[in-house]
Design a protein around this motif. Structure first.
Motif, short mmCIF file in Angstrom:
data_model
loop_
_atom_site.label_atom_id
_atom_site.label_comp_id
_atom_site.label_asym_id
_atom_site.label_seq_id
_atom_site.Cartn_x
_atom_site.Cartn_y
_atom_site.Cartn_z
N THR A 1 0.84 -1.20 0.00
CA THR A 1 0.00 0.00 0.00
C THR A 1 0.87 1.24 0.00
O THR A 1 0.62 2.20 -0.75
N ALA A 2 1.91 1.23 0.84
CA ALA A 2 2.85 2.36 0.85
C ALA A 2 3.52 2.52 -0.51
O ALA A 2 3.74 3.63 -1.00
N GLN A 3 3.80 1.40 -1.14
CA GLN A 3 4.41 1.41 -2.48
C GLN A 3 3.50 2.10 -3.49
O GLN A 3 3.95 2.94 -4.29
N SER A 4 2.21 1.78 -3.45
CA SER A 4 1.28 2.38 -4.40
C SER A 4 1.10 3.87 -4.12
O SER A 4 0.93 4.68 -5.05
N ILE A 5 1.14 4.24 -2.84
CA ILE A 5 1.02 5.67 -2.48
C ILE A 5 2.21 6.45 -3.02
O ILE A 5 2.06 7.52 -3.61
N VAL A 6 3.41 5.91 -2.82
CA VAL A 6 4.63 6.60 -3.27
C VAL A 6 4.64 6.71 -4.79
O VAL A 6 5.01 7.74 -5.35
N LYS A 7 4.23 5.65 -5.47
CA LYS A 7 4.19 5.70 -6.94
C LYS A 7 3.20 6.75 -7.41
O LYS A 7 3.46 7.49 -8.37
N ALA A 8 2.04 6.83 -6.74
CA ALA A 8 1.02 7.81 -7.13
C ALA A 8 1.50 9.24 -6.91
O ALA A 8 1.12 10.15 -7.65
N LYS A 9 2.35 9.43 -5.90
CA LYS A 9 2.89 10.77 -5.61
C LYS A 9 3.95 11.19 -6.64
O LYS A 9 4.32 12.36 -6.72
N LYS A 10 4.45 10.18 -7.39
CA LYS A 10 5.43 10.44 -8.46
C LYS A 10 6.68 11.16 -7.95
O LYS A 10 7.11 12.16 -8.53
N PHE A 11 7.26 10.66 -6.88
CA PHE A 11 8.53 11.20 -6.42
C PHE A 11 9.57 11.00 -7.52
O PHE A 11 9.62 9.95 -8.16
N ALA A 12 10.43 11.99 -7.68
CA ALA A 12 11.38 11.96 -8.79
C ALA A 12 12.39 10.83 -8.66
O ALA A 12 12.84 10.26 -9.65
N ALA A 13 12.78 10.51 -7.43
CA ALA A 13 13.80 9.48 -7.22
C ALA A 13 13.69 8.92 -5.82
O ALA A 13 12.92 9.43 -4.99
N PHE A 14 14.45 7.86 -5.57
CA PHE A 14 14.57 7.26 -4.23
C PHE A 14 13.25 6.72 -3.70
O PHE A 14 13.02 6.72 -2.49
N GLN A 15 12.37 6.27 -4.59
CA GLN A 15 11.07 5.77 -4.14
C GLN A 15 11.22 4.56 -3.21
O GLN A 15 10.52 4.45 -2.21
N ALA A 16 12.15 3.67 -3.54
CA ALA A 16 12.34 2.48 -2.71
C ALA A 16 12.76 2.84 -1.30
O ALA A 16 12.32 2.23 -0.32
N ASN A 17 13.62 3.85 -1.17
CA ASN A 17 14.07 4.30 0.15
C ASN A 17 12.93 4.94 0.93
O ASN A 17 12.79 4.70 2.14
#
Length: 614
Positions: A492-508
């Protein structure tokens, strides 16, 4: 490898890219999403160590540069820059020479420009690219090997090109990952396929050897003497990827009485006795080309998928002695046993068994990281027999790579079975060994280990299990349900971060967000509630949405002038974020409302949740 198999793989990959774009959670650009998907998978397979997506192009002193990602291996003597050619054409076409050269030159120019101060010219808002350029500029004296990886949905050939000293004394290696090579690694599971040693080219002829195996064996074994310079050169080219199945870590050269110190002394002072003093190495290969010279004499022309399963210290010590001490390795020969698995033997199982046996007499006891570990067998059994609350579905544990696809194929022969399999175990409820380790380590607050990437994090996880449970650990149904809840939370956190479209370091950001939640709650959630619902509550979802941006800012702020992706791997980073206050709302999410350990402001307290650990 048939054209039909390549085209099928290309169409499936293209469909995945388009599906991700349509979902709205991904980039709107096909080339960028293609790069993200492929980098994630190559990282999972260990073909690229902990890759990071980073789209950067521009001009510097009339020079055009472009990269689409990068990786900085742990030894920091190597740098990987990624570039992409995405054609979008089906069936895939062959890329022409000019297309390939242009992409490679633009990636090479990013490195050259970074060495010359590109970080001072990049837009201040693009901090990720600026940090990478600054890192290259500051580490330019230490970087000995630049690996340029070209990703493409077109055909490039199964080629690696070693340019030796091409710029400023840096050795440049070009790896072309066209669709046919991606299909071999990601489709067929030949994850070591790009580790190739051509003795004809590097040794100026086949490597003399003696065949040691019998004709009835399901493997071929050869005894050889490898020149020291050749072994050191192979290690320089591939680094620790050669040792990924070697269960004994390189211990370093500290201490005059250490094994490595002894190796160093022999290398520097008695190189002609190295063969007599050293136990040698044991290596496995996926494939090899051998020529018969007659009279029992053979020559190894090339090997593919080389893995040093015993002798990592020897190999790394030779390389370090050459690079750091300037040692002359010409008089050194290393005894070696090379095993090629063939016939009906399972490659991964055989390599794991060889590795375990070869290391059985070491004082540092090896951890068995294979899929056949009793822990993984037990988890698979739980996955097969633990049904959801509705009794109609379950999760699928892909204990061995490709087992989901094999089960899906088996079910496809009958329409009813195919529908049943899809309903019971849809792809979104599939998880792998590296997924398991990632979800559990993140919740344990070990986000710095998760930041090393899937392969190394898995090794960390398995070693910790063996350290904590030396007599073995067999999880039960309660443990398994809590694990699945953690998997749902992480995804769920993964889908939230992807939806926010952070430029980099999403895994971190994802790993540290889960760790922060664990710290703030004392590691206690109502996992039974999440298991029953197979989802987190809207209130907890909203909480995670409000935290991911804070975590991103905290990572960047605490990193200072350091690269976020590298800072995130440090225990100091974990401790710094753990000291920050991530307050819980006055009205707690239902997963927390009934948990006595969930107290506001407890983010600074030491996490205690041993009962949920494996």
């Amino acid at each position: 490898m048939s054209d039909e198999a390549i085209e099928t793989f290309a169409r499936e990959l293209a469909a995945e890219v388009e599906e991700a774009i349509r979902s709205g959670d991904a980039s709107i650009y096909s080339e960028e999403e293609f790069t993200r998907i492929v980098l994630d998978r190559l990282g999972d397979e260990g073909a690229i160590e902990n890759p990071t997506l980073l789209w950067q192009e521009g001009n510097f002193a009339r020079t055009k540069y472009k990269i689409t990602g990068y990786s900085i291996p742990d030894d920091e003597e190597r740098l990987v820059l990624v570039t992409t050619i995405h054609t979008g054409e089906l069936p895939p076409r062959a890329l022409n020479r000019d297309e390939i050269l242009t992409a490679l030159q633009q990636a090479m120019k990013f490195y050259e420009c970074s060495c010359k101060g590109l970080h001072t010219k990049i837009e201040p808002s693009n901090t990720d690219a600026s940090e990478l350029a600054r890192h290259i500029h500051e580490a330019r004296e230490e970087i000995g090997v630049l690996r340029i990886v070209l990703l493409s949905d077109g055909l490039t050939g199964l080629r690696s090109i070693d340019l030796k000293k091409a710029f400023d004394g840096t050795r440049i290696i070009v790896d072309l990952f066209g669709i046919e090579r991606l299909q071999r690694i990601l489709g067929e599971g030949l994850r070591r396929d790009d580790i190739v040693v051509d003795f004809n080219a590097d040794f100026r002829g086949p490597l003399p050897c003696l065949k040691a195996s019998s004709g009835s064996a399901d493997y071929d074994a050869y005894l050889v003497s490898i020149p020291g310079p050749l072994l050191a050169d192979v290690y320089e080219k591939y680094g620790t990827r050669l040792l990924e199945l070697n269960v004994r870590a390189f211990l370093g050269l500290r201490g005059r009485k250490s094994v490595n110190a002894g190796l160093r002394t022999t290398i520097r002072e008695l190189p002609h006795r190295f063969l007599a003093y050293n136990n040698g190495i044991v290596a496995t290969v996926d494939a090899m080309e051998v020529e018969d010279h007659g009279n029992g004499q053979f020559g190894i022309k090339s090997v593919r998928g080389l893995q040093i399963v015993n002798g990592g210290q020897t190999t790394a010590s030779l390389h370090r002695a050459k690079k750091q001490d300037g040692a002359d390795l010409d008089a050194i020969s290393v005894p070696a046993k090379i095993i090629c698995v063939g016939g009906g033997a399972d490659l991964d199982e055989m390599v794991a068994a060889v590795s375990k046996s070869a290391n059985s007499q070491n004082t540092v006891q090896p951890a068995d990281f294979s899929a056949n570990d009793p822990f993984h067998v037990a988890v698979e059994k739980l996955a097969n027999n633990t049904w959801l609350s509705d009794g109609k579905g379950r999760w699928f544990y892909e204990r061995a790579r490709g087992s989901y696809g094999a089960a899906e194929l088996k079910a496809s022969f009958a329409a009813a079975q195919k529908r049943r399999f899809a309903q019971e175990t849809p792809k979104e409820r599939r998880f792998s060994k590296t997924d398991l380790a990632k979800y559990l380590n993140a919740w344990e607050g070990q986000a710095q280990q998760v930041s090393f990437g899937n392969q190394k994090n898995f090794q960390f996880f398995m070693q910790s299990v063996k350290d904590e449970h030396p007599d073995g650990f067999e999880p039960d149904a309660a443990w398994y349900k809590a694990f699945v809840a953690k998997a749902i939370l992480f995804r769920t956190a993964q889908s939230i971060v992807k939806a926010k479209k952070f430029a980099a370091f999403q895994a971190n950001i994802i790993a540290y967000t889960i760790a922060c939640l664990s710290w703030a709650t004392g590691g206690r959630l109502d996992f039974d509630m999440i298991w029953t619902r197979q989802a987190i509550s809207p209130e907890l979802h909203k909480l995670l949405e409000s935290w991911v941006g804070k975590v991103d800012k905290a990572l960047r702020k605490t990193a200072g002038n350091r690269m976020v992706s590298e800072w995130a791997k440090k225990v100091d980073c974990r401790d710094a974020l753990r000291e920050l206050s991530f307050d819980l709302p006055d009205k707690l999410p239902p997963e927390l409302a009934n948990r006595s350990a969930a107290a506001k402001g407890s983010g600074r307290s030491k996490v205690q949740h041993d009962e949920l650990r494996p």
